[in-house]
Enzyme design. Structure first.
Site, PDB file in Angstrom:
ATOM      1  N   TRP A  51      56.052  29.324  49.814  1.00  0.00           N
ATOM      2  CA  TRP A  51      54.891  28.439  49.629  1.00  0.00           C
ATOM      3  C   TRP A  51      54.545  28.282  48.151  1.00  0.00           C
ATOM      4  O   TRP A  51      54.604  29.267  47.397  1.00  0.00           O
ATOM      5  CB  TRP A  51      53.693  29.065  50.343  1.00  0.00           C
ATOM      6  CG  TRP A  51      52.368  28.488  49.932  1.00  0.00           C
ATOM      7  CD1 TRP A  51      51.590  28.888  48.876  1.00  0.00           C
ATOM      8  CD2 TRP A  51      51.662  27.421  50.572  1.00  0.00           C
ATOM      9  NE1 TRP A  51      50.450  28.125  48.813  1.00  0.00           N
ATOM     10  CE2 TRP A  51      50.466  27.221  49.848  1.00  0.00           C
ATOM     11  CE3 TRP A  51      51.923  26.609  51.683  1.00  0.00           C
ATOM     12  CZ2 TRP A  51      49.529  26.245  50.210  1.00  0.00           C
ATOM     13  CZ3 TRP A  51      50.981  25.652  52.036  1.00  0.00           C
ATOM     14  CH2 TRP A  51      49.802  25.476  51.301  1.00  0.00           C
ATOM     15  N   ASP A  54      48.919  25.265  43.386  1.00  0.00           N
ATOM     16  CA  ASP A  54      48.610  24.747  42.034  1.00  0.00           C
ATOM     17  C   ASP A  54      49.665  24.983  40.942  1.00  0.00           C
ATOM     18  O   ASP A  54      50.213  26.079  40.834  1.00  0.00           O
ATOM     19  CB  ASP A  54      47.344  25.425  41.479  1.00  0.00           C
ATOM     20  CG  ASP A  54      46.220  25.486  42.459  1.00  0.00           C
ATOM     21  OD1 ASP A  54      46.360  24.995  43.589  1.00  0.00           O
ATOM     22  OD2 ASP A  54      45.175  26.051  42.090  1.00  0.00           O
ATOM     23  N   PHE A 109      45.705  34.512  40.972  1.00  0.00           N
ATOM     24  CA  PHE A 109      45.257  33.140  41.201  1.00  0.00           C
ATOM     25  C   PHE A 109      45.534  32.280  39.965  1.00  0.00           C
ATOM     26  O   PHE A 109      46.039  32.756  38.956  1.00  0.00           O
ATOM     27  CB  PHE A 109      43.755  33.138  41.556  1.00  0.00           C
ATOM     28  CG  PHE A 109      43.472  33.293  43.029  1.00  0.00           C
ATOM     29  CD1 PHE A 109      44.390  33.900  43.878  1.00  0.00           C
ATOM     30  CD2 PHE A 109      42.269  32.845  43.578  1.00  0.00           C
ATOM     31  CE1 PHE A 109      44.124  34.039  45.247  1.00  0.00           C
ATOM     32  CE2 PHE A 109      41.992  32.975  44.932  1.00  0.00           C
ATOM     33  CZ  PHE A 109      42.921  33.566  45.770  1.00  0.00           C
ATOM     34  N   SER A 110      45.111  31.016  40.050  1.00  0.00           N
ATOM     35  CA  SER A 110      45.474  30.045  39.022  1.00  0.00           C
ATOM     36  C   SER A 110      44.938  30.378  37.632  1.00  0.00           C
ATOM     37  O   SER A 110      43.938  31.072  37.486  1.00  0.00           O
ATOM     38  CB  SER A 110      44.970  28.651  39.428  1.00  0.00           C
ATOM     39  OG  SER A 110      45.778  28.166  40.457  1.00  0.00           O
ATOM     40  N   ARG A 170      36.868  31.222  38.869  1.00  0.00           N
ATOM     41  CA  ARG A 170      38.331  31.237  38.773  1.00  0.00           C
ATOM     42  C   ARG A 170      38.926  30.061  37.995  1.00  0.00           C
ATOM     43  O   ARG A 170      38.268  29.106  37.673  1.00  0.00           O
ATOM     44  CB  ARG A 170      38.931  31.287  40.176  1.00  0.00           C
ATOM     45  CG  ARG A 170      38.552  30.132  41.086  1.00  0.00           C
ATOM     46  CD  ARG A 170      39.221  30.326  42.450  1.00  0.00           C
ATOM     47  NE  ARG A 170      38.846  29.289  43.384  1.00  0.00           N
ATOM     48  CZ  ARG A 170      37.809  29.372  44.227  1.00  0.00           C
ATOM     49  NH1 ARG A 170      37.052  30.460  44.252  1.00  0.00           N
ATOM     50  NH2 ARG A 170      37.538  28.367  45.033  1.00  0.00           N
ATOM     51  N   GLU A 225      37.083  23.691  41.164  1.00  0.00           N
ATOM     52  CA  GLU A 225      38.290  24.472  40.925  1.00  0.00           C
ATOM     53  C   GLU A 225      39.098  23.851  39.785  1.00  0.00           C
ATOM     54  O   GLU A 225      38.964  22.671  39.469  1.00  0.00           O
ATOM     55  CB  GLU A 225      39.151  24.504  42.199  1.00  0.00           C
ATOM     56  CG  GLU A 225      38.462  25.169  43.382  1.00  0.00           C
ATOM     57  CD  GLU A 225      39.399  25.387  44.567  1.00  0.00           C
ATOM     58  OE1 GLU A 225      39.433  26.508  45.082  1.00  0.00           O
ATOM     59  OE2 GLU A 225      40.077  24.432  44.987  1.00  0.00           O
ATOM     60  N   TRP A 309      45.120  21.070  50.661  1.00  0.00           N
ATOM     61  CA  TRP A 309      44.759  22.161  51.569  1.00  0.00           C
ATOM     62  C   TRP A 309      44.588  21.636  52.986  1.00  0.00           C
ATOM     63  O   TRP A 309      44.152  20.497  53.188  1.00  0.00           O
ATOM     64  CB  TRP A 309      43.465  22.847  51.097  1.00  0.00           C
ATOM     65  CG  TRP A 309      43.707  23.616  49.840  1.00  0.00           C
ATOM     66  CD1 TRP A 309      43.254  23.307  48.594  1.00  0.00           C
ATOM     67  CD2 TRP A 309      44.499  24.793  49.696  1.00  0.00           C
ATOM     68  NE1 TRP A 309      43.713  24.218  47.687  1.00  0.00           N
ATOM     69  CE2 TRP A 309      44.479  25.146  48.331  1.00  0.00           C
ATOM     70  CE3 TRP A 309      45.238  25.583  50.583  1.00  0.00           C
ATOM     71  CZ2 TRP A 309      45.161  26.260  47.826  1.00  0.00           C
ATOM     72  CZ3 TRP A 309      45.918  26.703  50.083  1.00  0.00           C
ATOM     73  CH2 TRP A 309      45.861  27.019  48.728  1.00  0.00           C
TER      74      TRP A 309
HETATM   75  C1  FRU Z   1      43.093  25.586  44.068  1.00  0.00           C
HETATM   76  C2  FRU Z   1      42.924  27.080  44.314  1.00  0.00           C
HETATM   77  C3  FRU Z   1      42.411  27.753  43.064  1.00  0.00           C
HETATM   78  C4  FRU Z   1      42.869  29.173  43.236  1.00  0.00           C
HETATM   79  C5  FRU Z   1      44.220  28.985  43.890  1.00  0.00           C
HETATM   80  C6  FRU Z   1      44.581  30.081  44.865  1.00  0.00           C
HETATM   81  O1  FRU Z   1      44.006  24.962  44.914  1.00  0.00           O
HETATM   82  O2  FRU Z   1      42.071  27.298  45.409  1.00  0.00           O
HETATM   83  O3  FRU Z   1      41.018  27.632  42.876  1.00  0.00           O
HETATM   84  O4  FRU Z   1      42.972  29.850  42.021  1.00  0.00           O
HETATM   85  O5  FRU Z   1      44.158  27.738  44.565  1.00  0.00           O
HETATM   86  O6  FRU Z   1      45.904  29.963  45.270  1.00  0.00           O
END
Ligand code: FRU
Length: 482
Positions: A51, A54, A109-110, A170, A225, A309
């Protein structure tokens, strides 16, 4: 003895990490060979297996562009996040590199990447879920001297919490301006309003909170985000991906949006003064969490997650899910609108010219799975094109409706996506097809649609309209490894 123990523990866990990385690469190598290739993309970045979401850490370092991505190698659904990694010299052809970040107690995460002298520094969100404690998001660093091997900073986190200790904190995007590093981070207020927070630092390690750079008005979502902030055409652009915007007519039809606000920014007062509303960047079904970098010749380049998503990824059953869009160059027009165009070097993928002439009424054009199609548009006449698989599978329709002045992209089984299009000079469409995707660029990039579509047996393009269309098609060469 205690010193020895400390050394042994640190060294021991380093070795364990090395082992884990090697094991992961072995696994990826083996598992990627078992993938069913039917929907595999030929010039879009996708994970070797598993998978992705971002784009992360988009940057230029030691002569190469680096692109990382949210990655879960062990299944084609979201899971404990790693950072996958690809590199490119031209932003069109890509090569895989070993997974850059593996989760320890934190999901990675991102985030973004900066270059500090000889070093590349990744700044990312550590997402920690512990039983019995609230979810925690804080900002971590990882360092590299070669752009291949990354070491997490021993002093993590460098920003432990947001000023209001929000659990949603984040996606740091860092950059340098004069003597300081700056970072913006997506978050929300206590009453669920999306915000972007601005910090600065002398050394990337000690951060000072400066201000709320921007905050949602009532209808602009509960969480912002993946913010990004950069200069374009003498203005500053705040790019972000808000969650929680309600659909309004043709606008905001995906679950979440990626869009931008154009404004002025003052580095003395840290004040961002918006000049526009929030506008969507891409009108297709699958586009989110886009990130930009500056190219080595000073252009602003953007790549988005070619996904959304809570949608179905038909390729998931084949062992992979999700991809990146092609790289696009951004420009700001005189109406404060961002134009998004394929890069000039995108032409280097062109192979054989497979069609050049009038595509007549009801004529069917057989196209390679990876193709580029250029179509001249007479704005006064309707256009109606069907894209479908030669052996069935997914379908899409591209339309121009002169009565309302809208470009329409319809995907079988889905709501239409449409937007007004008033080309300034270039009255043409440029369509990029890959095995399971379409990207439509109208004119100079005034309207762009990115949607995944899943035809079987290669593409057929049929002119369902009542006029012939001047059309050129090219087969495209591979841009990513098999
Ligand atoms: C955006 C997000 C970010 C997060 C990441 C997690 O698509 O939700 O905010 O860091 O994906 O995979």
């Amino acid at each position: 003895t205690s010193l020895f123990l400390l050394f042994a523990t640190v060294y021991g866990s380093d070795l364990q990490r090395q082992d884990a990385k090697l094991e992961l690469e072995e696994y990826i190598k083996e598992a990627s060979q078992k993938i069913n290739q039917q929907y595999r993309l030929q010039y879009h970045v996708a994970a070797p297996v598993g998978w992705i979401n971002d784009p992360n850490g988009f940057s230029y370092y030691k002569g190469e562009y680096h692109l990382f991505y949210q990655y879960y190698p062990y299944d084609s659904v979201w899971g404990p996040m790693h950072w996958g990694h690809v590199v490119s010299k031209d932003l069109v052809t890509w090569e895989h590199r070993p997974t850059a970040l593996l989760p320890d107690e934190e999901y990675c995460f991102s985030g973004s990447a900066v270059v500090d002298g000889d070093k590349m520094i990744l700044m990312y969100t550590a997402h920690i879920e512990k039983e019995g404690s609230p979810t925690n998001q804080s900002q971590y660093l990882a360092f590299s001297d070669d752009g291949v091997n990354f070491e997490k900073f021993v002093g993590n986190p460098v920003i432990p919490a947001s000023p209001n200790h929000s659990p949603d904190f984040r996606d740091p995007k860092a950059w340098k301006h004069e003597d300081y590093w700056y970072v913006i981070i997506g978050s929300k207020t206590d009453d669920e309003i999306g915000t972007v927070l601005l910090y600065r630092s002398k050394n990337m390690i000690d951060w000072e909170f400066l201000t709320i750079l921007a905050q949602a008005t009532s209808d602009l979502g509960y969480m912002w985000e993946c913010p990004d902030f950069f200069e374009l055409g003498g203005k500053h652009i705040l790019l972000m991906s808000p969650q929680g915007i309600e659909p309004q007519g043709d606008r905001f039809k995906n679950l979440y949006q990626t869009g931008y606000i154009v404004g002025q920014f003052d580095y003395e007062t840290f004040k961002f003064t918006p000049e526009t509303e929030f506008q969507e960047l891409d009108y297709g079904h699958d586009f989110y969490a886009a990130q930009t970098t500056e190219s080595n010749d000073g252009k602003r380049i953007l790549i988005g997650w070619f996904g959304m998503w809570e949608t179905a990824f038909p390729e998931a059953k084949d062992g992979w899910a999700g991809a990146m869009t092609i790289a696009r160059e951004l420009e700001l027009d005189s109406n404060n609108r961002i134009l998004m165009k394929p890069l000039t070097q995108q032409n280097s993928l062109r192979g054989e010219k497979t069609f050049d002439g009038d595509l007549k009424e009801n004529q069917v054009l057989e196209l390679q799975s990876a193709s580029e199609v250029l179509i001249d548009i007479d704005l006064s006449k309707e256009i109606h094109l069907l894209l479908e698989g030669r052996s069935g599978g997914g379908k899409a329709w591209l339309k121009w409706d002169p009565a309302v002045g809208k470009v329409v992209v319809e995907r079988e089984g889905d709501d239409v996506r449409q937007v007004e299009w008033a080309p300034v000079s270039n009255k043409a469409w440029r369509l990029f097809l890959d095995t399971s995707s379409l990207e439509l660029f109208c004119g100079d990039g005034e309207a762009v649609f990115s949607s995944r579509v899943y035809p079987l047996g290669g593409w057929n393009l049929t002119n369902l309209g009542s006029q012939a269309l001047q059309t050129t098609a090219y087969a495209l060469n591979r841009g990513v490894p098999v």
